[in-house]
Design a protein around this motif. Structure first.
Motif, PDB file in Angstrom:
ATOM      1  N   ALA A 183       0.819  -1.211   0.000  1.00 28.91           N
ATOM      2  CA  ALA A 183       0.000   0.000   0.000  1.00 28.91           C
ATOM      3  C   ALA A 183       0.855   1.264   0.000  1.00 28.91           C
ATOM      4  O   ALA A 183       0.546   2.233  -0.702  1.00 28.91           O
ATOM      5  N   ILE A 184       1.951   1.279   0.767  1.00 29.79           N
ATOM      6  CA  ILE A 184       2.779   2.484   0.779  1.00 29.79           C
ATOM      7  C   ILE A 184       3.534   2.619  -0.538  1.00 29.79           C
ATOM      8  O   ILE A 184       3.766   3.737  -1.022  1.00 29.79           O
ATOM      9  N   MET A 185       3.898   1.499  -1.166  1.00 27.29           N
ATOM     10  CA  MET A 185       4.512   1.571  -2.491  1.00 27.29           C
ATOM     11  C   MET A 185       3.508   2.114  -3.516  1.00 27.29           C
ATOM     12  O   MET A 185       3.868   2.883  -4.412  1.00 27.29           O
ATOM     13  N   ALA A 186       2.256   1.710  -3.379  1.00 31.76           N
ATOM     14  CA  ALA A 186       1.220   2.252  -4.262  1.00 31.76           C
ATOM     15  C   ALA A 186       1.037   3.746  -4.018  1.00 31.76           C
ATOM     16  O   ALA A 186       0.803   4.528  -4.946  1.00 31.76           O
ATOM     17  N   ALA A 187       1.150   4.170  -2.742  1.00 27.52           N
ATOM     18  CA  ALA A 187       1.056   5.601  -2.441  1.00 27.52           C
ATOM     19  C   ALA A 187       2.214   6.366  -3.064  1.00 27.52           C
ATOM     20  O   ALA A 187       2.037   7.497  -3.543  1.00 27.52           O
ATOM     21  N   PHE A 188       3.410   5.773  -3.065  1.00 25.94           N
ATOM     22  CA  PHE A 188       4.543   6.403  -3.747  1.00 25.94           C
ATOM     23  C   PHE A 188       4.208   6.632  -5.223  1.00 25.94           C
ATOM     24  O   PHE A 188       4.460   7.705  -5.774  1.00 25.94           O
ATOM     25  N   ALA A 189       3.653   5.602  -5.856  1.00 31.03           N
ATOM     26  CA  ALA A 189       3.308   5.733  -7.272  1.00 31.03           C
ATOM     27  C   ALA A 189       2.208   6.767  -7.480  1.00 31.03           C
ATOM     28  O   ALA A 189       2.247   7.556  -8.428  1.00 31.03           O
ATOM     29  N   ALA A 190       1.214   6.769  -6.581  1.00 28.43           N
ATOM     30  CA  ALA A 190       0.111   7.724  -6.712  1.00 28.43           C
ATOM     31  C   ALA A 190       0.595   9.164  -6.588  1.00 28.43           C
ATOM     32  O   ALA A 190       0.007  10.078  -7.170  1.00 28.43           O
ATOM     33  N   SER A 191       1.681   9.363  -5.844  1.00 32.54           N
ATOM     34  CA  SER A 191       2.184  10.728  -5.660  1.00 32.54           C
ATOM     35  C   SER A 191       2.779  11.296  -6.941  1.00 32.54           C
ATOM     36  O   SER A 191       3.114  12.485  -6.989  1.00 32.54           O
ATOM     37  N   TRP A 192       2.912  10.460  -7.971  1.00 36.11           N
ATOM     38  CA  TRP A 192       3.374  10.951  -9.274  1.00 36.11           C
ATOM     39  C   TRP A 192       2.232  11.489 -10.135  1.00 36.11           C
ATOM     40  O   TRP A 192       2.478  12.124 -11.166  1.00 36.11           O
ATOM     41  N   VAL A 193       0.985  11.243  -9.742  1.00 39.27           N
ATOM     42  CA  VAL A 193      -0.133  11.578 -10.622  1.00 39.27           C
ATOM     43  C   VAL A 193      -0.243  13.083 -10.835  1.00 39.27           C
ATOM     44  O   VAL A 193      -0.222  13.582 -11.974  1.00 39.27           O
ATOM     45  N   VAL A 194      -0.379  13.840  -9.741  1.00 39.86           N
ATOM     46  CA  VAL A 194      -0.535  15.292  -9.874  1.00 39.86           C
ATOM     47  C   VAL A 194       0.703  15.927 -10.521  1.00 39.86           C
ATOM     48  O   VAL A 194       0.569  16.725 -11.458  1.00 39.86           O
ATOM     49  N   PRO A 195       1.940  15.597 -10.081  1.00 40.64           N
ATOM     50  CA  PRO A 195       3.100  16.180 -10.759  1.00 40.64           C
ATOM     51  C   PRO A 195       3.186  15.837 -12.242  1.00 40.64           C
ATOM     52  O   PRO A 195       3.640  16.655 -13.043  1.00 40.64           O
ATOM     53  N   SER A 196       2.746  14.635 -12.611  1.00 39.97           N
ATOM     54  CA  SER A 196       2.854  14.253 -14.015  1.00 39.97           C
ATOM     55  C   SER A 196       1.934  15.073 -14.908  1.00 39.97           C
ATOM     56  O   SER A 196       2.215  15.254 -16.103  1.00 39.97           O
ATOM     57  N   VAL A 197       0.839  15.577 -14.340  1.00 40.77           N
ATOM     58  CA  VAL A 197      -0.078  16.428 -15.101  1.00 40.77           C
ATOM     59  C   VAL A 197       0.290  17.896 -14.944  1.00 40.77           C
ATOM     60  O   VAL A 197       0.417  18.640 -15.915  1.00 40.77           O
ATOM     61  N   VAL A 198       0.485  18.306 -13.694  1.00 36.59           N
ATOM     62  CA  VAL A 198       0.763  19.714 -13.414  1.00 36.59           C
ATOM     63  C   VAL A 198       2.195  20.086 -13.782  1.00 36.59           C
ATOM     64  O   VAL A 198       2.459  21.182 -14.281  1.00 36.59           O
ATOM     65  N   GLY A 199       3.138  19.146 -13.552  1.00 35.97           N
ATOM     66  CA  GLY A 199       4.555  19.439 -13.799  1.00 35.97           C
ATOM     67  C   GLY A 199       4.847  19.908 -15.212  1.00 35.97           C
ATOM     68  O   GLY A 199       5.435  20.986 -15.412  1.00 35.97           O
ATOM     69  N   PRO A 200       4.457  19.137 -16.243  1.00 39.61           N
ATOM     70  CA  PRO A 200       4.724  19.595 -17.607  1.00 39.61           C
ATOM     71  C   PRO A 200       4.030  20.901 -17.956  1.00 39.61           C
ATOM     72  O   PRO A 200       4.587  21.742 -18.659  1.00 39.61           O
ATOM     73  N   LEU A 201       2.791  21.085 -17.465  1.00 41.39           N
ATOM     74  CA  LEU A 201       2.069  22.318 -17.752  1.00 41.39           C
ATOM     75  C   LEU A 201       2.765  23.526 -17.127  1.00 41.39           C
ATOM     76  O   LEU A 201       3.015  24.535 -17.786  1.00 41.39           O
ATOM     77  N   VAL A 202       3.115  23.402 -15.839  1.00 40.68           N
ATOM     78  CA  VAL A 202       3.796  24.497 -15.153  1.00 40.68           C
ATOM     79  C   VAL A 202       5.168  24.737 -15.765  1.00 40.68           C
ATOM     80  O   VAL A 202       5.563  25.878 -16.056  1.00 40.68           O
ATOM     81  N   SER A 203       5.911  23.648 -15.982  1.00 40.16           N
ATOM     82  CA  SER A 203       7.256  23.781 -16.537  1.00 40.16           C
ATOM     83  C   SER A 203       7.231  24.390 -17.932  1.00 40.16           C
ATOM     84  O   SER A 203       8.028  25.274 -18.261  1.00 40.16           O
ATOM     85  N   GLY A 204       6.310  23.916 -18.768  1.00 41.21           N
ATOM     86  CA  GLY A 204       6.215  24.453 -20.122  1.00 41.21           C
ATOM     87  C   GLY A 204       5.838  25.926 -20.130  1.00 41.21           C
ATOM     88  O   GLY A 204       6.407  26.728 -20.882  1.00 41.21           O
ATOM     89  N   THR A 205       4.893  26.289 -19.268  1.00 37.61           N
ATOM     90  CA  THR A 205       4.474  27.690 -19.201  1.00 37.61           C
ATOM     91  C   THR A 205       5.612  28.580 -18.708  1.00 37.61           C
ATOM     92  O   THR A 205       5.881  29.653 -19.271  1.00 37.61           O
TER      93      THR A 205
END
Length: 480
Positions: A151-173
């Motif tokens: 479960a904690i390993m799954a939480a580690f993976a889940a913590s990539w969800v928001v950065p993977s969407v927001v990160g490229p948008l913020v970085s690109g902008t």
């Protein structure tokens, strides 16, 4: 060890009663360490989006692969040192030191005036990242019972969800309106939050050696020398792969001479012949991570230079992968999936191979760019199952006193494969003219076309991923 592995594949253990990872005993710790992973995830997605622009502005497209492999090369030493440090003194020190170095490397890259200084910053960042990732595994091993680790390993993976969407948008902008440097120098301010959340919780639950009454063993100088050998050998091979001249055979040979004995001394016996059990777990981690990261590193560059996408759109085209990666990790964490873990892992590697092989189809003008998003989403689902499962299996097969060393071996396999496969991909890319893709733009904004350079990166990595599907059938011992 044999009995444990067999049981995992034949019966589904009953779900133990008790609090989950967000229950009161674990809540502060879980939020803290997931915040650390969130920081790393945001950096990886944001920096990857800004990298093509940074390389072009610093006149370093020919050294593009170095910007990624420089991180992984130094992280190899950081992983071994962190494993030693955490096993002897606990994970608190390497985690705090690693986050600090991680931030310092970002600042160095963000203020660089030439490509080599930029790469040096990535190297400092990698040293910090190596310290952090192994320390986190030791925290999980010590602070969580076995039934909560998936479960904690799954939480580690889940913590990539928001950065993977927001990160490229913020970085690109930010890259388009303020400049790529702000992507690097802006991230270190996020260090304060993980430090404030994680360190006090770790001090309470996982600080110090496993046996506080036992004398603290000295650092294993032999393993540290071998770790230096791995980093030096990997760096020489990477340099040889990027400098395609006859003279480069000398650093290539020297790199191999230094690297091979160091690897054999640090990884479990039988790793490179895919011996069943722990050796195959460690090998699969490297094969999966290396093939996927080597391919993914060239996706934004391909989309920006060959299809004319903006950095923002190039980053967003693979952003869906964060969500599917988390989904794959979540699925593997379900108790009902436990009896089928190895078959699930092998299927995940088939998905990874298919996604990498599909990526270069966007070099054909008639193929819509959204194909890359679909392919990468499937590949990331496969990676989510594989990466989380190898982590779970490694901790299951490791006694607590060896968790640091074995976690370091897993991460060494991961990082070393990234370096070597990036070196191979970078050499093929440069040999087929890839170093000039950022020079000169036509009326449509697209650089001179070198499709063969990109194909030479993606297709070999797809073959490597298919080998990983076979290794995935060897993660547990045979029944006696």
């Amino acid at each position: 060890m044999t009995d444990t592995g067999v049981a995992a594949e034949t019966t589904a253990p009953p779900r133990p009663e008790g609090p989950g990872v967000l229950g009161r005993p674990y809540r502060a710790l879980s939020i803290g360490i997931v915040s650390v992973v969130l920081l790393i995830a945001f950096e990886a997605t944001a920096v990857g989006t800004a990298m093509p622009v940074a390389a072009r502005e610093l006149h370093g497209v020919s050294l593009y692969a170095f910007a990624f492999s420089g991180y992984f090369t130094t992280s190899l030493f950081g992983m071994v040192f962190s494993g030693q440090w955490a096993d002897r003194r606990g994970p608190l020190g390497p985690l705090a030191g690693g986050i600090s170095l991680f931030a310092a490397g970002l600042l160095l890259s963000g203020t660089a005036s030439v490509m080599w200084l930029f790469i040096a910053g990535r190297a400092v960042q990698g040293l910090g990242g190596g310290l952090v990732i192994v320390a986190l595994y030791v925290v999980v091993s010590r602070a969580y019972p076995e039934h909560l680790r998936p479960a904690i390993m799954a939480a580690f993976a889940a913590s990539w969800v928001v950065p993977s969407v927001v990160g490229p948008l913020v970085s690109g902008t930010v890259t388009e309106h303020l400049g790529w440097r702000w992507v690097f120098v802006g991230i270190p301010v996020l260090v304060v939050v993980p430090l404030a959340l994680a360190l006090p919780a770790i001090r309470r639950t996982a600080a110090g050696p496993v046996d506080a009454s036992a004398p603290v063993a000295p650092f294993d100088r032999r393993r540290i020398r071998l770790a230096l050998g791995i980093s030096l050998g990997a760096a020489l091979l990477q340099y040889a792969g990027q400098d395609l001249r006859w003279f480069s055979l000398l650093p290539a040979v020297l790199g191999a001479v230094v690297l091979v004995p160091a690897v054999l001394g640090l990884l479990p016996r039988g790793t490179y012949r895919a011996a069943r059990g722990l050796p195959s777990v460690v090998l699969l981690r490297g094969v999966a991570a290396g093939s996927f990261i080597a391919a993914e590193s060239f996706v934004p560059l391909m989309l920006v230079t060959q299809r004319g996408l903006s950095p923002t759109m190039a980053g967003l085209s693979i952003a869906v992968g964060g969500a599917t990666w988390a989904l794959g990790s979540y699925v593997q964490s379900r108790p009902r999936m436990e009896p089928y873990r190895t078959r699930f892992v092998a299927a995940g590697m088939v998905l990874v191979a298919a996604s990498i092989a599909a990526a270069p189809t966007v070099l054909i003008a008639a193929v819509p760019v959204w194909i890359i998003a679909v392919a990468w989403g499937l590949g990331c689902f496969g990676m989510g199952t594989v990466i989380a499962s190898t982590s779970v299996l490694l901790l299951r097969l490791s006694p607590p006193e060896d968790a640091g060393s074995n976690s370091a071996a897993l991460q060494i396999s991961d990082g070393l494969s990234n370096v070597l496969l990036l070196a191979v991909g970078g050499a093929a890319f440069a040999a087929l003219g890839g170093g000039t893709v950022g020079a000169g733009h036509g009326a449509d904004g697209v650089s001179a076309s070198h499709p063969a350079a990109f194909v030479a990166v993606f297709l070999p990595m797809a073959v490597v991923a298919l080998v990983g599907a076979w290794i995935g059938t060897r993660l547990t011992e045979r029944k006696p």
